[in-house]
Design a protein around this motif. Structure first.
Motif, PDB file in Angstrom:
ATOM      1  N   ASN A 292      -9.393-115.145  26.276  1.00 55.07           N
ATOM      2  CA  ASN A 292      -8.403-114.289  26.399  1.00 55.07           C
ATOM      3  C   ASN A 292      -6.971-115.100  26.053  1.00 55.07           C
ATOM      4  O   ASN A 292      -5.600-114.429  25.102  1.00 55.07           O
ATOM      5  CB  ASN A 292      -7.061-113.772  27.728  1.00 55.07           C
ATOM      6  N   ASP A 293      -7.129-116.320  25.565  1.00 53.51           N
ATOM      7  CA  ASP A 293      -6.287-117.368  25.303  1.00 53.51           C
ATOM      8  C   ASP A 293      -5.502-117.463  24.177  1.00 53.51           C
ATOM      9  O   ASP A 293      -4.508-116.959  24.064  1.00 53.51           O
ATOM     10  CB  ASP A 293      -6.650-118.599  25.889  1.00 53.51           C
ATOM     11  N   PRO A 294      -6.833-117.241  23.110  1.00 52.51           N
ATOM     12  CA  PRO A 294      -6.473-117.087  21.973  1.00 52.51           C
ATOM     13  C   PRO A 294      -5.860-116.768  21.286  1.00 52.51           C
ATOM     14  O   PRO A 294      -4.813-115.454  20.576  1.00 52.51           O
ATOM     15  CB  PRO A 294      -8.073-117.223  20.847  1.00 52.51           C
ATOM     16  N   MET A 295      -6.534-114.410  21.958  1.00 49.17           N
ATOM     17  CA  MET A 295      -5.033-113.400  22.126  1.00 49.17           C
ATOM     18  C   MET A 295      -3.815-113.855  21.847  1.00 49.17           C
ATOM     19  O   MET A 295      -3.306-113.029  21.633  1.00 49.17           O
ATOM     20  CB  MET A 295      -6.250-112.596  22.849  1.00 49.17           C
ATOM     21  N   LEU A 296      -4.095-114.173  23.362  1.00 53.06           N
ATOM     22  CA  LEU A 296      -2.360-114.244  23.654  1.00 53.06           C
ATOM     23  C   LEU A 296      -1.330-115.152  22.547  1.00 53.06           C
ATOM     24  O   LEU A 296      -0.508-115.117  23.065  1.00 53.06           O
ATOM     25  CB  LEU A 296      -2.463-114.895  25.126  1.00 53.06           C
ATOM     26  N   GLY A 297      -1.893-116.357  22.297  1.00 49.01           N
ATOM     27  CA  GLY A 297      -1.835-117.685  21.892  1.00 49.01           C
ATOM     28  C   GLY A 297      -1.166-116.788  20.259  1.00 49.01           C
ATOM     29  O   GLY A 297       0.074-116.819  19.545  1.00 49.01           O
ATOM     30  N   MET A 298      -1.561-115.436  19.459  1.00 49.71           N
ATOM     31  CA  MET A 298      -1.689-114.532  18.406  1.00 49.71           C
ATOM     32  C   MET A 298      -0.743-113.860  18.497  1.00 49.71           C
ATOM     33  O   MET A 298       0.318-113.730  17.923  1.00 49.71           O
ATOM     34  CB  MET A 298      -2.739-113.851  17.835  1.00 49.71           C
ATOM     35  N   VAL A 299      -1.039-112.929  19.421  1.00 51.62           N
ATOM     36  CA  VAL A 299       0.709-112.491  19.789  1.00 51.62           C
ATOM     37  C   VAL A 299       1.801-112.944  20.518  1.00 51.62           C
ATOM     38  O   VAL A 299       2.597-113.010  19.736  1.00 51.62           O
ATOM     39  CB  VAL A 299       0.172-112.434  21.460  1.00 51.62           C
ATOM     40  N   ALA A 300       1.627-114.556  21.104  1.00 53.89           N
ATOM     41  CA  ALA A 300       3.253-115.405  20.833  1.00 53.89           C
ATOM     42  C   ALA A 300       3.922-115.656  19.836  1.00 53.89           C
ATOM     43  O   ALA A 300       5.029-116.194  19.716  1.00 53.89           O
ATOM     44  CB  ALA A 300       2.899-116.789  22.099  1.00 53.89           C
TER      45      ALA A 300
ATOM     46  N   ARG B 270       3.357-114.171  16.814  1.00 52.27           N
ATOM     47  CA  ARG B 270       4.189-113.249  15.881  1.00 52.27           C
ATOM     48  C   ARG B 270       5.232-112.279  16.428  1.00 52.27           C
ATOM     49  O   ARG B 270       5.483-111.788  16.180  1.00 52.27           O
ATOM     50  CB  ARG B 270       2.811-112.045  16.394  1.00 52.27           C
ATOM     51  N   THR B 271       5.368-113.231  17.908  1.00 52.12           N
ATOM     52  CA  THR B 271       6.476-112.509  18.748  1.00 52.12           C
ATOM     53  C   THR B 271       7.688-113.064  18.374  1.00 52.12           C
ATOM     54  O   THR B 271       8.034-114.196  17.852  1.00 52.12           O
ATOM     55  CB  THR B 271       6.375-113.152  20.135  1.00 52.12           C
ATOM     56  N   GLU B 272       8.885-112.405  17.703  1.00 48.15           N
ATOM     57  CA  GLU B 272      10.737-112.457  17.629  1.00 48.15           C
ATOM     58  C   GLU B 272      11.392-112.189  18.023  1.00 48.15           C
ATOM     59  O   GLU B 272      11.656-110.412  18.633  1.00 48.15           O
ATOM     60  CB  GLU B 272      10.687-111.754  16.315  1.00 48.15           C
ATOM     61  N   SER B 273      12.243-112.715  19.245  1.00 49.10           N
ATOM     62  CA  SER B 273      13.241-112.335  19.822  1.00 49.10           C
ATOM     63  C   SER B 273      14.461-112.626  19.804  1.00 49.10           C
ATOM     64  O   SER B 273      14.166-114.102  19.167  1.00 49.10           O
ATOM     65  CB  SER B 273      12.098-111.942  21.771  1.00 49.10           C
ATOM     66  N   ARG B 274      15.421-112.294  20.821  1.00 50.05           N
ATOM     67  CA  ARG B 274      17.032-113.594  21.212  1.00 50.05           C
ATOM     68  C   ARG B 274      16.082-114.431  22.045  1.00 50.05           C
ATOM     69  O   ARG B 274      17.391-115.837  21.453  1.00 50.05           O
ATOM     70  CB  ARG B 274      17.599-112.372  21.615  1.00 50.05           C
ATOM     71  N   TRP B 275      15.228-114.571  22.712  1.00 47.00           N
ATOM     72  CA  TRP B 275      15.183-115.815  23.444  1.00 47.00           C
ATOM     73  C   TRP B 275      13.908-116.523  22.502  1.00 47.00           C
ATOM     74  O   TRP B 275      13.636-117.475  23.616  1.00 47.00           O
ATOM     75  CB  TRP B 275      13.907-115.398  25.037  1.00 47.00           C
TER      76      TRP B 275
ATOM     77  N   LYS C 164      -1.874-128.274   5.648  1.00 49.64           N
ATOM     78  CA  LYS C 164      -3.406-127.572   4.482  1.00 49.64           C
ATOM     79  C   LYS C 164      -3.392-126.118   4.085  1.00 49.64           C
ATOM     80  O   LYS C 164      -3.624-125.895   3.051  1.00 49.64           O
ATOM     81  CB  LYS C 164      -4.675-127.525   5.189  1.00 49.64           C
ATOM     82  N   THR C 165      -3.143-125.282   4.638  1.00 48.44           N
ATOM     83  CA  THR C 165      -2.597-124.227   4.902  1.00 48.44           C
ATOM     84  C   THR C 165      -1.358-123.261   3.972  1.00 48.44           C
ATOM     85  O   THR C 165      -1.029-122.687   3.966  1.00 48.44           O
ATOM     86  CB  THR C 165      -3.453-122.832   5.650  1.00 48.44           C
ATOM     87  N   GLY C 166      -0.436-123.706   4.608  1.00 47.72           N
ATOM     88  CA  GLY C 166       0.868-122.975   4.926  1.00 47.72           C
ATOM     89  C   GLY C 166       1.311-122.032   5.544  1.00 47.72           C
ATOM     90  O   GLY C 166       2.435-121.697   5.801  1.00 47.72           O
ATOM     91  N   ARG C 167       0.119-122.427   6.307  1.00 48.95           N
ATOM     92  CA  ARG C 167       1.380-121.859   7.925  1.00 48.95           C
ATOM     93  C   ARG C 167       0.773-121.976   9.259  1.00 48.95           C
ATOM     94  O   ARG C 167      -0.083-123.265   9.750  1.00 48.95           O
ATOM     95  CB  ARG C 167      -0.161-120.248   7.708  1.00 48.95           C
ATOM     96  N   ARG C 168       1.274-121.836   9.757  1.00 47.75           N
ATOM     97  CA  ARG C 168       1.851-122.329  11.297  1.00 47.75           C
ATOM     98  C   ARG C 168       1.371-121.714  12.367  1.00 47.75           C
ATOM     99  O   ARG C 168       1.917-120.177  12.920  1.00 47.75           O
ATOM    100  CB  ARG C 168       3.014-123.369  11.584  1.00 47.75           C
ATOM    101  N   THR C 169       0.329-122.112  13.050  1.00 49.43           N
ATOM    102  CA  THR C 169       0.327-121.529  13.996  1.00 49.43           C
ATOM    103  C   THR C 169      -0.341-122.020  15.343  1.00 49.43           C
ATOM    104  O   THR C 169      -0.974-122.251  16.197  1.00 49.43           O
ATOM    105  CB  THR C 169      -1.356-120.378  14.093  1.00 49.43           C
TER     106      THR C 169
END
Length: 476
Positions: A78-86, A88-93, A388-393
């Motif tokens: 579940n950890d990487p799944m939750l990490g990918m959700v986080a 992609r999360t954009e909120s006022r917080w 390396k990739t231009g994408r921060r995760t």
């Protein structure tokens, strides 16, 4: 979910030009509070959960081994799944703080349920254990993965990250000290000698209230500064491909997994080691030590508390010297010394309490800086991946890393209790020589061998301070 007013929280994103400003010390402390809350539970999982399930809740060592293996691997996935959700999360917080803010209360509630023993038969108890423990770990992931990733976006300065990691682990080991010193006495006080099951339940009502308070301090007291432009149609498969092609991260992951196995074998059986080796299966008979008579609860609490105090000292020391020394060399040197102290347990006899305590204090002092250095290096691998990739995760990097920890704990506990089951361990019965010998090896030679393997893997890690500084400058 309807968003409450944002005013009480700090701004989700600071202006880009503020990214390199030194972090306020109060914000570092607020960040550390989150690990204090998390480790109130994690220290329990490491030190006392197996003992609780076999000797209080009432399931066999074999059933426990299987449950921990299945549950922790499920939770680790579940950890990487939750990490990918986080990520992609954009909120006022911000990306990560909403998970802490809204997840901490359900997490505490399931902590109480996990440490509640229902009046069921063996099958019903095992089902209850699977359901409550898995739910607790899913909620732990929901809160802890975004919390851990928060370190990667509070600052991009590698020296500041090491300081932040040091603060994080000072709080972590302080929480470990609190649980080590207070949990078993609190269970005894709240449940009495005749009702330890109620004592465990009420103790986690107290732990849950404290944890929620500390999580809220983190949610309200930190800022997310490091940001990248929003990207449309981001691909999960592409993110995973970028992650596994990040050589620095892969090697650090292998180091973490073997290091966790090193720690997990010992921690999973440390209470059993005292009960069945040091006390020879007779915990009702106090042992003399340093002019006092110690019960099992008192001796184990003192042992774990002194070890955690030594861990706090080790983290403080590394916080002072880390900016002056290369992280790679410091990691290898400290780990090698800790392995020697761990292997030395093999030569100790039950009555050598002074040596048992001295080795624990020395080993914890030497080993405590290792996760500090590793988490700072994980932030560096996130920068390396973006370069390396231009994408921060960031959250994916940290979450896939915590997955290795949970898988390590699962395998460590599974191996430990399967070995005990094979030599005939039965809870609350007098131990055979085979059981005592297995406990000694699980505290000494087996983890030492895994520690050597961990160092070998780490020697191939490619990032040093100069390379990290170059990458940071290019990313700016």
């Amino acid at each position: 979910m309807k968003s409450p007013p944002a005013a009480p929280l700090a701004p989700a994103q600071a202006p880009p030009q503020a990214a390199q400003a030194p972090l306020p010390f109060r914000e570092m402390l607020a960040f550390g509070c989150g690990d204090f809350a998390s480790v109130l539970y994690w220290q329990t999982f490491m030190r006392y959960l197996p003992y609780y399930y076999t000797d209080v809740f009432g399931i066999t060592a074999g059933a426990l081994a299987t449950m921990l293996l299945v549950s922790r691997i499920f939770d680790g996935v579940n950890d990487p799944m939750l990490g990918m959700v986080a990520d992609r999360t954009e909120s006022r917080w911000g990306k990560f703080r909403p998970f802490i803010l809204f997840g901490c209360v359900p997490f505490a509630l399931f902590g109480v349920l996990t440490f509640t023993t229902p009046g069921f038969g063996p099958t019903g108890k095992l089902v209850w254990a699977y359901l409550t423990y898995n739910a607790l770990m899913v909620l732990y992931t929901t809160v802890n993965i975004p919390y851990t990733a928060l370190m990667g976006v509070m600052t991009s300065d590698p020296v500041e990250r090491t300081r932040l990691a040091s603060i994080k682990f000072v709080f972590a080991f302080s929480a470990g000290m609190v649980i080590s010193a207070a949990l078993l006495p609190m269970v005894s006080a709240l449940g009495g000698d005749k009702d330890p099951q109620r004592g465990w339940q009420l103790s986690f009502v107290v732990v849950g209230l404290v944890a929620v308070g500390f999580f809220l301090v983190t949610a309200f007291g930190t800022k997310e500064r490091v940001q990248t432009p929003p990207e449309e149609n981001t691909s999960v498969l592409r993110d995973l491909k970028h992650l596994v092609s990040n050589q620095a991260w892969v090697l650090l992951l292998g180091t973490t997994l073997t290091w966790i196995l090193f720690v997990a074998l010992r921690s999973s059986v440390s209470t059993h080691y005292f009960k069945y080796f040091v006390f020879n299966g007779a915990p009702e008979t106090p042992l003399p030590f340093l002019g006092h008579s110690f019960t099992l609860e008192g001796l184990v609490s003192t042992f774990n508390t002194l070890g955690q105090a030594a861990s706090v000292a080790g983290v403080v020391v590394v916080g002072l010297i880390a900016p002056k020394l290369p992280k790679r060399g410091l990691f290898v040197g400290l780990f090698a010394l800790q392995i020697v102290s761990t292997a030395s347990y093999y030569f100790l006899r039950p009555g050598q309490l002074g040596a048992i305590f001295a080795l624990e204090i020395l080993g914890n002092f030497l080993g405590a800086p290792l996760p500090v250095l590793m988490w700072a290096m994980y932030a560096d691998t996130a920068d390396f991946g973006e370069w390396k990739t231009g994408r921060r995760t960031t959250a994916l990097v940290f979450s896939a890393s915590t997955m290795s920890q949970k898988v390590g704990w699962a395998l460590g506990a599974f191996v430990a209790f399967q070995l005990l089951q094979l030599v005939g361990f039965v809870a609350n019965e007098h131990p055979s020589e085979a059981v005592k010998g297995s406990l000694v090896r699980l505290m000494s030679l087996y983890p030492a061998a895994l520690g050597v393997l961990s160092i070998v893997v780490f020697l191939f890690y490619p990032l040093n301070e100069a390379r990290v500084a170059e990458i940071s400058e290019e990313l700016k």
